[in-house]
Write an enzyme that holds these catalytic residues in place. Structure first.
Site, short mmCIF file in Angstrom:
data_model
loop_
_atom_site.label_atom_id
_atom_site.label_comp_id
_atom_site.label_asym_id
_atom_site.label_seq_id
_atom_site.Cartn_x
_atom_site.Cartn_y
_atom_site.Cartn_z
N ARG A 231 0.10 6.55 7.72
CA ARG A 231 0.27 6.67 6.26
C ARG A 231 -0.15 8.04 5.74
NH1 ARG A 231 1.30 1.46 4.09
NH2 ARG A 231 0.17 -0.24 5.09
N ASP B 285 7.85 3.36 -2.36
CA ASP B 285 7.97 4.34 -1.30
C ASP B 285 9.39 4.33 -0.74
OD1 ASP B 285 7.66 1.77 -0.27
OD2 ASP B 285 6.01 2.28 1.08
N LYS C 109 0.81 -1.19 0.00
CA LYS C 109 0.00 0.00 0.00
C LYS C 109 0.86 1.26 0.00
CE LYS C 109 -2.96 -2.46 3.17
NZ LYS C 109 -3.33 -2.53 4.59
N ASP D 155 14.60 -0.51 1.50
CA ASP D 155 15.26 -0.77 2.78
C ASP D 155 16.35 -1.82 2.53
OD1 ASP D 155 15.91 -1.31 5.42
OD2 ASP D 155 13.88 -1.75 6.07
N PHE E 146 13.77 3.41 11.16
CA PHE E 146 12.39 3.17 10.74
C PHE E 146 11.65 4.49 10.67
CE2 PHE E 146 7.98 1.78 11.00
CZ PHE E 146 8.00 0.75 10.08
N VAL E 147 11.01 4.74 9.54
CA VAL E 147 10.29 6.00 9.35
C VAL E 147 8.83 5.74 8.98
CG1 VAL E 147 12.30 7.39 8.69
CG2 VAL E 147 11.05 6.11 6.92
P1 IMP Z 1 12.85 -4.01 1.86
O1 IMP Z 1 12.43 -5.29 1.21
O2 IMP Z 1 13.66 -4.27 3.09
O3 IMP Z 1 13.57 -3.08 0.90
O4 IMP Z 1 11.55 -3.27 2.41
C1 IMP Z 1 10.47 -3.08 1.59
C2 IMP Z 1 9.21 -2.68 2.30
O5 IMP Z 1 9.29 -2.69 3.72
C3 IMP Z 1 8.87 -1.26 1.92
O6 IMP Z 1 8.21 -1.17 0.68
C4 IMP Z 1 7.99 -0.85 3.09
O7 IMP Z 1 6.67 -1.28 2.91
C5 IMP Z 1 8.60 -1.59 4.26
N1 IMP Z 1 9.55 -0.71 4.97
C6 IMP Z 1 10.89 -0.75 4.92
N2 IMP Z 1 11.43 0.21 5.70
C7 IMP Z 1 10.39 0.88 6.24
C8 IMP Z 1 10.29 2.00 7.15
O8 IMP Z 1 11.28 2.61 7.59
N3 IMP Z 1 9.03 2.39 7.48
C9 IMP Z 1 7.90 1.79 7.01
N4 IMP Z 1 7.94 0.74 6.16
C10 IMP Z 1 9.18 0.29 5.79
MG MG Z 2 4.50 -1.62 5.54
#
Ligand code: IMP
Ligand code: MG
Length: 192
Positions: free
Chosen positions: A177, A112, A55, A115, A164-165
């Protein structure tokens, strides 16, 4: 529960949870306008399809798309990663797939935040297999120094520290959100 009368009041209700505003609403809009300019220049004359990852990306997608001055189409995918609320496991499940056939489309995946990069890596592999004419990524945020996989992200809004944001589409336990800025939460706010 307190009465919600205006947008300002509603955002105010989150105030006690906010530790620090990292990126203001104005900074986000300025950056998205720049990204939109660049995308408009790069994709002139192509069959541009913006793919948003639900989302979180729906807010970025809504604003970014309006800074792109080209005909384009929208599509959305919903994914969920298994694991704890504030960590990614890298195991991705597709909850809603695209409506479009990607063959011949110039696909720009809108995220968005990147990470660990594991979600993005999985999505890029999945989408590439559908034979789009091109496949690139636009991400509002990228956390520095913690990508577990090397990823080529064509358009990046802001590089931020690996904290974490929330806000601007990003949630903690589905809340925050609708904040118009990017912020960190006080430790107490994670307590539930
Ligand atoms: P990744 O696979 O670790 O790159 O993370 C992907 C997903 O984790 C993002 O699309 C977000 O939905 C969620 N996410 C990662 N870091 C954050 C954060 O700091 N705040 C909120 N959601 C996060
Ligand atoms: Mg999420």
């Amino acid at each position: 529960m307190a009465a919600v009368s205006t947008l300002t009041d509603y955002v105010q209700a989150y105030q006690p949870d906010i530790e620090r505003v990292l990126i203001s609403s104005e900074e986000i809009q300025g950056k998205l306008a720049e990204m939109g300019e660049q995308i408009s220049a790069d994709y002139e004359g192509s069959s541009l399809l913006l793919v948003g990852v639900l989302k979180g990306a729906f807010v970025v997608m809504a604003d970014l798309a309006r800074y792109v001055r080209l005909p384009l189409e929208f599509d959305f995918m919903a994914v969920s990663s298994y694991g704890a609320a504030t960590k990614t496991s890298g195991v991705v499940r597709i909850l809603k797939d695209l409506d479009h056939d990607l063959e011949g489309m110039d696909v720009l995946l809108v995220e968005d935040i990147v990470d660990s990069g594991l979600t993005l890596k999985y999505l890029l592999k999945n989408l590439a297999a559908r034979k789009p004419a091109s496949l690139e990524v636009a991400a509002l945020l990228r956390k520095t120094g913690i990508q577990k996989v090397p990823l080529d992200i064509r358009y990046v809004g802001f590089d931020i520290p690996p904290d974490f944001v929330v806000g601007y589409g990003l949630d903690f336990a589905e809340r925050y959100r609708n904040l118009p800025y990017i912020a960190t939460l006080k430790p107490e706010a994670y307590g539930g």
